[in-house]
Scaffold this active site. Structure first.
Site, PDB file in Angstrom:
ATOM      1  N   ASP A  77       0.846  -1.080  -0.048  1.00  0.00           N
ATOM      2  CA  ASP A  77       0.056   0.020  -0.199  1.00  0.00           C
ATOM      3  C   ASP A  77       0.741   1.313   0.111  1.00  0.00           C
ATOM      4  OD1 ASP A  77       0.907   0.135   2.574  1.00  0.00           O
ATOM      5  OD2 ASP A  77      -0.993   0.240   3.573  1.00  0.00           O
ATOM      6  N   LYS A  78       0.329   2.459   0.140  1.00  0.00           N
ATOM      7  CA  LYS A  78       0.953   3.736  -0.233  1.00  0.00           C
ATOM      8  C   LYS A  78       1.524   4.268   1.117  1.00  0.00           C
ATOM      9  CE  LYS A  78      -3.107   6.440  -0.306  1.00  0.00           C
ATOM     10  NZ  LYS A  78      -4.035   7.556  -1.318  1.00  0.00           N
TER      11      LYS A  78
END
Length: 121
Positions: A77-78
């Site tokens: 994920d970011k």
């Protein structure tokens, strides 16, 4: 090659004297000492999961480690929490407007202090 009998060279699949000898030695160990191999595999998995835990990689068990050999893609994920490995509370949302977020954090910390979960530190 002069000391390596031709029949053994053929049994080794034509791999050459050194590789053929190594293959035959491994074959002898597998036949003569299956218990040693049966103990070595779980020990290797235990050592690998322990080393991963020391580095912050938490695995549910050896089966997960073995299944990870089939992984060919990893999606992250970011936020970076997966790569950084340091999860933290970034906000508190209360369903009831009468509850103060500081009280919720205080209660969560009290519950966390009694657990042995690796993320509760």
């Amino acid at each position: 090659d002069a000391f390596f009998p031709g029949a053994l060279l053929e049994a080794s699949g034509g791999a050459g004297a050194t590789l053929g000898a190594l293959k035959l030695a491994t074959d002898v160990l597998v036949v003569a000492c299956p218990c040693a191999l049966g103990l070595a595999t779980p020990t290797a998995v235990l050592v690998a999961t322990s080393a991963g835990a020391r580095l912050g990689l938490l695995l549910r068990g050896g089966d997960v480690l073995e299944a990870s050999a089939q992984v060919d893609t990893v999606a992250l994920d970011k936020t970076g929490t997966i790569t950084e490995g340091k999860p933290r509370v970034t906000g508190v949302a209360c369903a009831n407007s009468d509850v103060i977020s500081a009280d919720v954090l205080r209660l969560a910390a009290a519950v966390e202090s009694t657990t042995t979960h690796p993320l509760a530190a």
